[in-house]
Design a protein around this motif. Structure first.
Motif, PDB file in Angstrom:
ATOM      1  N   LEU A   1       7.823   5.051  -2.101  1.00  0.00           N
ATOM      2  CA  LEU A   1       8.814   4.006  -2.346  1.00  0.00           C
ATOM      3  C   LEU A   1      10.081   4.590  -2.962  1.00  0.00           C
ATOM      4  CD1 LEU A   1       9.687   1.064  -2.365  1.00  0.00           C
ATOM      5  CD2 LEU A   1       8.548   0.790  -4.579  1.00  0.00           C
ATOM      6  N   ALA A   2       9.909   5.514  -3.902  1.00  0.00           N
ATOM      7  CA  ALA A   2      11.075   6.130  -4.533  1.00  0.00           C
ATOM      8  C   ALA A   2      11.931   6.851  -3.497  1.00  0.00           C
ATOM      9  CB  ALA A   2      10.618   7.107  -5.619  1.00  0.00           C
ATOM     10  N   GLU A   3      11.287   7.489  -2.544  1.00  0.00           N
ATOM     11  CA  GLU A   3      12.025   8.201  -1.490  1.00  0.00           C
ATOM     12  C   GLU A   3      12.811   7.213  -0.626  1.00  0.00           C
ATOM     13  OE1 GLU A   3      11.186  11.184   2.323  1.00  0.00           O
ATOM     14  OE2 GLU A   3       9.543  10.600   0.983  1.00  0.00           O
ATOM     15  N   LYS A   4      12.196   6.082  -0.260  1.00  0.00           N
ATOM     16  CA  LYS A   4      12.889   5.100   0.573  1.00  0.00           C
ATOM     17  C   LYS A   4      14.076   4.469  -0.138  1.00  0.00           C
ATOM     18  CE  LYS A   4       9.108   3.766   3.669  1.00  0.00           C
ATOM     19  NZ  LYS A   4       9.847   4.179   4.894  1.00  0.00           N
ATOM     20  N   LEU A   5      13.977   4.364  -1.480  1.00  0.00           N
ATOM     21  CA  LEU A   5      15.036   3.721  -2.250  1.00  0.00           C
ATOM     22  C   LEU A   5      16.011   4.718  -2.859  1.00  0.00           C
ATOM     23  CD1 LEU A   5      12.990   0.933  -4.092  1.00  0.00           C
ATOM     24  CD2 LEU A   5      14.326   0.749  -1.999  1.00  0.00           C
ATOM     25  N   SER A   6      15.829   5.983  -2.520  1.00  0.00           N
ATOM     26  CA  SER A   6      16.693   7.054  -3.047  1.00  0.00           C
ATOM     27  C   SER A   6      16.659   7.095  -4.576  1.00  0.00           C
ATOM     28  CB  SER A   6      18.139   6.881  -2.552  1.00  0.00           C
ATOM     29  OG  SER A   6      18.197   6.919  -1.144  1.00  0.00           O
ATOM     30  N   LEU A   7      15.455   6.951  -5.110  1.00  0.00           N
ATOM     31  CA  LEU A   7      15.230   7.045  -6.550  1.00  0.00           C
ATOM     32  C   LEU A   7      14.320   8.219  -6.848  1.00  0.00           C
ATOM     33  CD1 LEU A   7      14.370   3.308  -7.400  1.00  0.00           C
ATOM     34  CD2 LEU A   7      16.530   4.469  -7.870  1.00  0.00           C
ATOM     35  N   THR A   8      14.326   8.664  -8.080  1.00  0.00           N
ATOM     36  CA  THR A   8      13.327   9.645  -8.500  1.00  0.00           C
ATOM     37  C   THR A   8      12.044   8.900  -8.846  1.00  0.00           C
ATOM     38  OG1 THR A   8      13.961   9.528 -10.833  1.00  0.00           O
ATOM     39  CG2 THR A   8      15.118  11.139  -9.450  1.00  0.00           C
TER      40      THR A   8
ATOM     41  N   LYS B   1       0.823  -1.210   0.000  1.00  0.00           N
ATOM     42  CA  LYS B   1       0.000   0.000   0.000  1.00  0.00           C
ATOM     43  C   LYS B   1       0.864   1.270   0.000  1.00  0.00           C
ATOM     44  CE  LYS B   1      -4.092  -2.060   2.156  1.00  0.00           C
ATOM     45  NZ  LYS B   1      -3.750  -3.419   1.742  1.00  0.00           N
ATOM     46  N   MET B   2       1.884   1.260  -0.833  1.00  0.00           N
ATOM     47  CA  MET B   2       2.774   2.403  -0.983  1.00  0.00           C
ATOM     48  C   MET B   2       2.541   3.029  -2.356  1.00  0.00           C
ATOM     49  SD  MET B   2       6.331   0.752   0.486  1.00  0.00           S
ATOM     50  CE  MET B   2       7.197   2.335   0.475  1.00  0.00           C
ATOM     51  N   ASN B   3       2.616   4.367  -2.420  1.00  0.00           N
ATOM     52  CA  ASN B   3       2.579   5.011  -3.727  1.00  0.00           C
ATOM     53  C   ASN B   3       4.001   5.138  -4.261  1.00  0.00           C
ATOM     54  OD1 ASN B   3       3.749   7.257  -2.444  1.00  0.00           O
ATOM     55  ND2 ASN B   3       1.733   8.146  -2.010  1.00  0.00           N
ATOM     56  N   GLN B   4       4.121   5.567  -5.515  1.00  0.00           N
ATOM     57  CA  GLN B   4       5.444   5.648  -6.130  1.00  0.00           C
ATOM     58  C   GLN B   4       6.348   6.647  -5.418  1.00  0.00           C
ATOM     59  OE1 GLN B   4       4.750   6.381 -10.328  1.00  0.00           O
ATOM     60  NE2 GLN B   4       4.897   4.188 -10.801  1.00  0.00           N
ATOM     61  N   GLU B   5       5.758   7.741  -4.963  1.00  0.00           N
ATOM     62  CA  GLU B   5       6.577   8.768  -4.307  1.00  0.00           C
ATOM     63  C   GLU B   5       7.238   8.228  -3.038  1.00  0.00           C
ATOM     64  OE1 GLU B   5       3.570   9.175  -5.442  1.00  0.00           O
ATOM     65  OE2 GLU B   5       3.552  10.921  -6.768  1.00  0.00           O
TER      66      GLU B   5
END
Length: 270
Positions: free
Chosen positions: A26-33, A20-24
């Motif tokens: 998950l991207a923040e947790k993985l240090s991705l854009t 139940k995560m949005n892209q924003e």
């Protein structure tokens, strides 16, 4: 490799939505854009970097092999939890661990022998080079030039005409799906189960059918997650000569066939 058989993009999207995560987020947790994550999920990045695979593998606690090759959306919740616990359901030994080996003075791999008294400790020490270094080691001529080989003892009469207490020379199987039906193998099982020497057939449902050469013994199935290692038969060493089937063996086979036919008739009547 056929790109239709690579599930990396759909898998990371499935795992993200499962949490139940949005892209924003998950991207923040993985240090991705967010744009890169979106591209990865939709397969717009044709050549993801190794760091990308490892980043998602570490975060979701699922092997790279499974992220690439297994359609996770088709697995049950129980299978997914087993996967996250480290019980990988992809049918290959390579994603479970790197095989530990020992080498001789010429830097060539030894053939380790696992005697009966060492079998109990093998399940916990199979990936420990220090444990393997304490096993008897030797070299044999005429083995294939590539591959990793090990010798295991057998007990019982389930594989007659191969004599009881034979020592089986085997080759490590990395990709279990490469096995042809009824391939003779030593199968190392988890828990209290023993090593078994059987004919192995890998099924589509991620289970293994184990069949004895001795027709008296009934075939049975084990789940892939209950298997630690598979070693393919190459040869056996024994002080006993293989014997021909006795009249008793033939009678037992006939009785077993009759019992199976009766079972089939009972099922048909029901």
């Amino acid at each position: 490799m056929n790109s239709q058989n690579i599930f990396f993009g759909s898998n990371i999207k499935f795992l993200r939505e499962r949490r139940k995560m949005n892209q924003e987020s998950l991207a923040e947790k993985l240090s991705l854009t967010r744009s890169k994550l979106n591209a990865l999920e939709n397969g717009h990045t044709k050549a993801p970097q190794p760091d990308d695979y490892l980043r998602f593998s570490d975060f979701f606690k699922i092997s790279v092999d499974s992220l690439l090759r297994v359609n996770l959306a088709k697995l049950s919740e129980l299978k997914l939890r087993e996967l996250e616990a480290g019980n990988d359901v992809y049918m290959t030994g390579s994603n479970i661990r790197v095989l530990a080996i020992t080498v001789n003075d010429q830097n060539k791999e030894n053939v380790e022998y696992v005697p009966v008294k060492a079998k109990a400790g093998y399940r916990s020490g199979y990936s420990d080079p220090e444990y393997l270094s304490k096993l008897p080691r030797f070299n044999l001529p005429n083995l294939p030039k590539s591959g990793t080989f090990r010798m295991f003892p057998t007990v019982g009469d389930s594989m007659l005409p191969i004599p009881e207490k034979s020592d089986i020379i085997t080759e490590y199987v990395q990709d279990w799906k490469s096995l042809k039906p009824d391939t003779l193998c030593i199968v190392i099982l988890k828990g209290e189960q023993d090593f078994v020497f059987k004919q192995v057939t890998v099924s589509q449902d991620s289970s293994l059918l184990l069949r004895s050469l001795n027709p008296v013994y009934v075939p049975y199935r084990v789940e892939a997650e209950d298997v630690i290692e598979i070693w393919k038969y190459l040869s056996f060493h024994s002080r006993t000569l293989p014997g021909a089937a006795t009249n008793q063996d033939q009678i037992m086979k006939v009785l077993l066939d009759v019992q199976q036919q009766l079972d089939q008739i009972k099922k048909a009547v029901r």
